[in-house]
Structures are given as structure tokens and as C-alpha cells.
Scaffold this motif. Sequence first.
Motif, PDB file in Angstrom:
ATOM      1  N   VAL A 157      -4.570  25.064   4.619  1.00  0.00           N
ATOM      2  CA  VAL A 157      -4.337  24.976   3.176  1.00  0.00           C
ATOM      3  C   VAL A 157      -3.073  25.745   2.773  1.00  0.00           C
ATOM      4  CG1 VAL A 157      -5.309  25.534   0.908  1.00  0.00           C
ATOM      5  CG2 VAL A 157      -6.810  24.674   2.749  1.00  0.00           C
ATOM      6  N   GLU A 158      -2.915  26.980   3.287  1.00  0.00           N
ATOM      7  CA  GLU A 158      -1.812  27.814   2.798  1.00  0.00           C
ATOM      8  C   GLU A 158      -0.467  27.521   3.470  1.00  0.00           C
ATOM      9  OE1 GLU A 158      -3.165  31.877   3.102  1.00  0.00           O
ATOM     10  OE2 GLU A 158      -4.791  31.541   1.680  1.00  0.00           O
ATOM     11  N   ARG A 159      -0.488  27.040   4.713  1.00  0.00           N
ATOM     12  CA  ARG A 159       0.787  26.853   5.419  1.00  0.00           C
ATOM     13  C   ARG A 159       1.056  25.408   5.829  1.00  0.00           C
ATOM     14  NH1 ARG A 159      -0.922  31.808   6.420  1.00  0.00           N
ATOM     15  NH2 ARG A 159       0.539  33.539   6.394  1.00  0.00           N
ATOM     16  N   GLY A 160       0.144  24.503   5.486  1.00  0.00           N
ATOM     17  CA  GLY A 160       0.401  23.092   5.720  1.00  0.00           C
ATOM     18  C   GLY A 160       0.269  22.616   7.155  1.00  0.00           C
ATOM     19  N   VAL A 161      -0.382  23.404   7.991  1.00  0.00           N
ATOM     20  CA  VAL A 161      -0.632  22.951   9.366  1.00  0.00           C
ATOM     21  C   VAL A 161      -1.818  21.985   9.324  1.00  0.00           C
ATOM     22  CG1 VAL A 161      -1.391  23.681  11.664  1.00  0.00           C
ATOM     23  CG2 VAL A 161       0.210  25.118  10.353  1.00  0.00           C
ATOM     24  N   GLU A 162      -1.702  20.851   9.990  1.00  0.00           N
ATOM     25  CA  GLU A 162      -2.826  19.916  10.007  1.00  0.00           C
ATOM     26  C   GLU A 162      -3.844  20.373  11.056  1.00  0.00           C
ATOM     27  OE1 GLU A 162      -3.982  15.342  11.101  1.00  0.00           O
ATOM     28  OE2 GLU A 162      -1.846  15.858  10.985  1.00  0.00           O
ATOM     29  N   VAL A 163      -5.076  20.616  10.616  1.00  0.00           N
ATOM     30  CA  VAL A 163      -6.112  21.091  11.539  1.00  0.00           C
ATOM     31  C   VAL A 163      -6.993  19.902  11.924  1.00  0.00           C
ATOM     32  CG1 VAL A 163      -7.925  22.791  11.941  1.00  0.00           C
ATOM     33  CG2 VAL A 163      -6.082  23.303  10.327  1.00  0.00           C
ATOM     34  N   ARG A 164      -6.970  19.550  13.196  1.00  0.00           N
ATOM     35  CA  ARG A 164      -7.761  18.409  13.670  1.00  0.00           C
ATOM     36  C   ARG A 164      -8.998  18.956  14.378  1.00  0.00           C
ATOM     37  NH1 ARG A 164      -2.974  14.378  15.877  1.00  0.00           N
ATOM     38  NH2 ARG A 164      -2.013  14.092  13.827  1.00  0.00           N
ATOM     39  N   TRP A 165     -10.111  18.915  13.688  1.00  0.00           N
ATOM     40  CA  TRP A 165     -11.347  19.481  14.227  1.00  0.00           C
ATOM     41  C   TRP A 165     -12.019  18.522  15.204  1.00  0.00           C
ATOM     42  CZ3 TRP A 165     -11.802  24.407  13.599  1.00  0.00           C
ATOM     43  CH2 TRP A 165     -11.377  25.045  12.417  1.00  0.00           C
ATOM     44  N   VAL A 166     -12.426  19.065  16.315  1.00  0.00           N
ATOM     45  CA  VAL A 166     -13.234  18.303  17.279  1.00  0.00           C
ATOM     46  C   VAL A 166     -14.693  18.577  16.931  1.00  0.00           C
ATOM     47  CG1 VAL A 166     -13.827  18.068  19.718  1.00  0.00           C
ATOM     48  CG2 VAL A 166     -11.443  18.458  19.041  1.00  0.00           C
ATOM     49  N   ARG A 167     -15.405  17.548  16.485  1.00  0.00           N
ATOM     50  CA  ARG A 167     -16.783  17.750  16.032  1.00  0.00           C
ATOM     51  C   ARG A 167     -17.741  17.915  17.201  1.00  0.00           C
ATOM     52  NH1 ARG A 167     -18.282  15.885  10.873  1.00  0.00           N
ATOM     53  NH2 ARG A 167     -16.447  15.630   9.572  1.00  0.00           N
ATOM     54  N   ASP A 168     -17.533  17.135  18.249  1.00  0.00           N
ATOM     55  CA  ASP A 168     -18.418  17.225  19.412  1.00  0.00           C
ATOM     56  C   ASP A 168     -17.582  17.636  20.619  1.00  0.00           C
ATOM     57  OD1 ASP A 168     -20.091  16.994  21.527  1.00  0.00           O
ATOM     58  OD2 ASP A 168     -20.392  14.812  21.346  1.00  0.00           O
ATOM     59  N   PRO A 169     -17.544  18.942  20.923  1.00  0.00           N
ATOM     60  CA  PRO A 169     -16.648  19.407  22.000  1.00  0.00           C
ATOM     61  C   PRO A 169     -17.044  18.910  23.394  1.00  0.00           C
ATOM     62  CG  PRO A 169     -17.952  21.240  21.106  1.00  0.00           C
ATOM     63  CD  PRO A 169     -18.221  20.051  20.227  1.00  0.00           C
ATOM     64  N   LEU A 170     -18.248  18.328  23.536  1.00  0.00           N
ATOM     65  CA  LEU A 170     -18.627  17.770  24.840  1.00  0.00           C
ATOM     66  C   LEU A 170     -18.010  16.383  25.043  1.00  0.00           C
ATOM     67  CD1 LEU A 170     -22.370  18.863  25.047  1.00  0.00           C
ATOM     68  CD2 LEU A 170     -20.558  19.496  26.667  1.00  0.00           C
ATOM     69  N   ASN A 171     -17.465  15.819  23.963  1.00  0.00           N
ATOM     70  CA  ASN A 171     -16.898  14.477  24.026  1.00  0.00           C
ATOM     71  C   ASN A 171     -15.387  14.552  24.291  1.00  0.00           C
ATOM     72  OD1 ASN A 171     -15.952  11.924  23.636  1.00  0.00           O
ATOM     73  ND2 ASN A 171     -16.941  11.608  21.637  1.00  0.00           N
ATOM     74  N   LEU A 172     -14.991  14.297  25.539  1.00  0.00           N
ATOM     75  CA  LEU A 172     -13.573  14.422  25.922  1.00  0.00           C
ATOM     76  C   LEU A 172     -12.679  13.441  25.171  1.00  0.00           C
ATOM     77  CD1 LEU A 172     -13.720  14.947  29.772  1.00  0.00           C
ATOM     78  CD2 LEU A 172     -13.032  16.598  28.014  1.00  0.00           C
ATOM     79  N   ASP A 173     -13.235  12.276  24.844  1.00  0.00           N
ATOM     80  CA  ASP A 173     -12.441  11.270  24.130  1.00  0.00           C
ATOM     81  C   ASP A 173     -12.010  11.785  22.767  1.00  0.00           C
ATOM     82  OD1 ASP A 173     -12.772   9.594  26.246  1.00  0.00           O
ATOM     83  OD2 ASP A 173     -14.512   8.553  25.385  1.00  0.00           O
ATOM     84  N   GLU A 174     -12.887  12.604  22.160  1.00  0.00           N
ATOM     85  CA  GLU A 174     -12.538  13.132  20.843  1.00  0.00           C
ATOM     86  C   GLU A 174     -11.358  14.112  20.944  1.00  0.00           C
ATOM     87  OE1 GLU A 174     -15.887  14.748  18.550  1.00  0.00           O
ATOM     88  OE2 GLU A 174     -14.442  15.190  16.957  1.00  0.00           O
ATOM     89  N   TRP A 175     -11.380  14.981  21.943  1.00  0.00           N
ATOM     90  CA  TRP A 175     -10.234  15.888  22.152  1.00  0.00           C
ATOM     91  C   TRP A 175      -8.965  15.045  22.362  1.00  0.00           C
ATOM     92  CZ3 TRP A 175     -10.602  21.247  21.968  1.00  0.00           C
ATOM     93  CH2 TRP A 175     -11.858  21.841  22.155  1.00  0.00           C
ATOM     94  N   ALA A 176      -9.080  14.055  23.246  1.00  0.00           N
ATOM     95  CA  ALA A 176      -7.907  13.252  23.621  1.00  0.00           C
ATOM     96  C   ALA A 176      -7.336  12.519  22.419  1.00  0.00           C
ATOM     97  CB  ALA A 176      -8.286  12.261  24.715  1.00  0.00           C
ATOM     98  N   ALA A 177      -8.223  11.985  21.565  1.00  0.00           N
ATOM     99  CA  ALA A 177      -7.765  11.188  20.418  1.00  0.00           C
ATOM    100  C   ALA A 177      -6.985  12.035  19.416  1.00  0.00           C
ATOM    101  CB  ALA A 177      -8.964  10.536  19.727  1.00  0.00           C
ATOM    102  N   HIS A 178      -7.259  13.348  19.365  1.00  0.00           N
ATOM    103  CA  HIS A 178      -6.611  14.219  18.377  1.00  0.00           C
ATOM    104  C   HIS A 178      -5.234  14.721  18.812  1.00  0.00           C
ATOM    105  CE1 HIS A 178      -9.844  14.242  15.610  1.00  0.00           C
ATOM    106  NE2 HIS A 178     -10.661  15.043  16.282  1.00  0.00           N
ATOM    107  N   ILE A 179      -4.988  14.767  20.116  1.00  0.00           N
ATOM    108  CA  ILE A 179      -3.743  15.372  20.610  1.00  0.00           C
ATOM    109  C   ILE A 179      -2.595  14.368  20.517  1.00  0.00           C
ATOM    110  CG2 ILE A 179      -2.625  16.418  22.632  1.00  0.00           C
ATOM    111  CD1 ILE A 179      -5.428  17.284  23.590  1.00  0.00           C
TER     112      ILE A 179
END
Length: 462
Positions: free
Chosen positions: A166-188
Motif C-alpha cells: 500500500v505505502e510503496r506500491g510493490v505488488e504483493v502476489r500471495w500464494v494461498r496454498d504453499p503446497l501447490n507448486l503451480d501457484e508459486w510458478a504462476a506468480h513469478i
Amino acid sequence: MPDLSSYSPGVQAYIRRGEALNEALAARRAAMRQKKFDTIAVHGVYDADAALANQGSIIEPVYLSTAQHFENSDHLEAALAYLMPSWTYTRIANPTQTYLEETLALLEGYGCKGNVSALATGSGMSAIFLATQPFLSQETGHQMNIVASARCYGGTFMLFHQRYGVERGVEVRWVRDPLNLDEWAAHIDANTRFVYGEMPSNPGLSVFDIAAVANLAHQHSLPLIVDSTVATPALMRPLQHGADIVVHSLSKSMTSTGMAIAGAVIARHNIPSRVGPDEMRQNFALYVKLLPYRDHGPGLSPFSAMMTLNDLRTLRSRMDLVSRNSMQVAQFLADHPQVEQVFYPGLPAAEGHNVARQYMWLVDGEDDYGEPVNRYGHLLGFTVKGGPSAARRVYDRLQLIFRATDLGRIKSVATIPAISTHQQQGEEGRALGAVPPHLIRLNVGAEHPADIIADLDQALEV
Ligand SMILES: *Cc1c(COP(=O)(O)O)cnc(C)c1O
């Protein structure tokens, strides 16, 4: 390294003296790396020669002095140019902090092939800030993002979401299910600066596959940063599995007597990063210590450094004991009719148990038990039937177990995260981080487990 010929012969003599001191320290580190975990925890790099240089004191002295006296202006110049080991001023460095840092680097690097360095800080939050902020420099001019597990400590959630997002404008991409590797991969993507996970997480005890996520991060030349506070190096050492930087709140299990707030940034050498100077990649912990730590100023009190060092000496046997107690308490809760769900990675029914089993081992456990043994730490969570009001009733009835927002303690302590540690992130943030409103977080201490169980049993009575 600056051109040494630009320094006067007097300063150059100090630089040479500094080289000899550095070589002696490197030899001491190398000798300790041959020792077992318990020996490192007890001694660090403080050997007989170090004792003799400190009036023979067998315990590391606490240097409360704010500043170091120099022999002359040449000595001062060499020290302040960072060209010889010195400590100068306690916000920059201090001998007692250094004893702690050397011990932490050896413990977290135990079993690692390459070199590891550590920086001790004034709190766990300052360690997380210092481990992440250097990757957020504006140098590329692109919108930057960070990829982090949403299953994290409330303070980390606020740092990333509010301060960075919010204060510095960095986009934070949260991984909701850290056991799901596809979710990590999709965010990077090409504008990601670092990948961040907590294992096991506070308060949900979530886990993730460190080696697989490290691989993903490295494919993109990104560092993986792991908050390993709940495990401690006695049970898991993420650097061994490919993580680049480990952060700790030393205020928790590492200083289990509860007498200090402290943190640590521990990194292997030559980490990947898309931004920052070469020195930052070569030795991240040292770079942060010499520059951002100095400039931001979250210095660790030497007294607190000593409190942590004292508790660290028995880390392994203590984590074994409290992990065994926790397993008994977790099993009791899992069998209790008033309990809805138990979150403890050691329970076979727990989500991610197989991943936890792969990563969480009592270090050198085979020397005690004849074979390697899994140990899962002393933090657990449980929900009670009847929702938030029932959770509060059970919580308010606890007699032996303290009601406090604390963990890692030698004493059993419980909290309700939704109204304490994870209050500020709001309902939406808690849903994202999987923190149910009726979750009771319990830190199991070193009391006899029968007494802890008896207290829970009377509190759970309907
Ligand atoms: C407590 C905690 C922190 C913050 O540490 P402080 O020493 O309180 O600043 C960070 N991460 C985890 C997992 C924690 O439990």
C-alpha cells in the motif's frame, strides 16, 4: 576492494594486521565446522585463544560499551573503511553480537557445503525487513512484485501488504496454498524481486516443498527467503535444501527463556538476485550488516545477544524435549471430542505431513536414537467445536498455560491469533492466510506433558 596503494603506509600496516585476524577467524570457523551441532552451539568460535584475549573468561563477555577505542588515526581510518575487522560503534557491530552471529552461521549452515554468514538484529521483524528491502531498489524503473506465502506471521503480512504494498506500491502476489507448486510458478515473472515462504508457518503450521520452490526461484535468478523461526536449525536448515536466505525471530525458541527480543538474517554466499550490487550477491548477510543495517539502525543490544547465546547452547536437546511433549499434546487434542481440528505437522492426518516429514528431523538425532528421528517443534493450533465463543471459553479457563501472544517459550503459552497476532490484517487477510476465528495457538513448553494435558482437559470440559 579499493586501491590499497592510496592508503598511507601506517594504514596499510593495519590492513595487513586485519588480514591476519581474518585468517585466524576463518581457521576457527573451519575447525568448528568439523564439530557436532551441540559442540558448535556450546562454543561457537569462542575458543581458548579468544578466552585468553578476554582475561581468561570462559563465557563470552558482554561488551556493553557503545564504542571502540582506536590506537591512532591510522587504525581509525582502516577500521572505518571496513578494511580490518573492528566494531567501531555498537549500532554498526559489537563483539558480543559477533559471537552470536558466528554461532548462528555455523548452526544454520550445519551440513551445508558452502560458506554461510549471519547478521543479528534487534528483532525478528527487523530481520525480515533487512532480508527483503535490499531487493526492492528502484533501479529498473519497472513495477516490481514479490511472491510470498500468505500463510505467514501477522507482522510479515503487515510489512509486505501495508508497508511494501500500500505505502510503496510493490505488488504483493500471495500464494494461498504453499503446497501447490503451480501457484508459486504462476506468480513469478520478469518483475519479481524475491520469493518468500514461512515453514512451518505461524499460526497455521503450513509447510511447503523448500527444494522445489528454491528451484523455481533459481530458474528466474531470484532468491528464496525462508522464515524458519518455528523449526529452528535444530529441526530444519533450509539452506541445505536450496534456500538462499533464512530469517529468524530469535525471540522465540532460540531464546526460549523469554529474556530477549532479537532476530537474524543468515545467508549462503553467492545468491541470485536481479538487482543490487555484486557485493550483495557475494555475501548478503555481510553486505546488509555493513550498509543497510548500519543505515536503518535496528541494532541488537549486546545484552540481548548474550541472552540468546546462552539459550542457544542447549537448543537441540530442548527442541527434542518440547517436540516430544507437543506430539503427546497434539495426539490428546486430536482424540478429544470437543476439538474440531488440530494443526500440527507431526500428526499423520495433518495437511502437508509428508512434506514436513521430509524436512523436519532432529539434527544428529541418530546419535541419541540409533536412527534419524522426525521432530516437529512445539507450536500447534487447534479449533474447538462451537466457534469463537467456545474458543474464548476454553482459552479463559486455562490455569497452568499462560494467556500471552508469545511462542517458543520454555513455558506453555496460548493465544487466539484472530484477536491478537493476526488481528490487524482483518477478516479478509485472515481468510487469505487461513487463520480461522476460533483457532487457539498453543506453544507447548517443557513442563511434564501430563500436566499440560490435564490443564487442557479441564479447560475443554463442557
Ligand atoms: C514472532 C515472529 C516473527 C517476528 O519476530 P519478533 O522477534 O517478534 O520481531 C517473525 N516470524 C515468525 C514466524 C514469528 O513467529
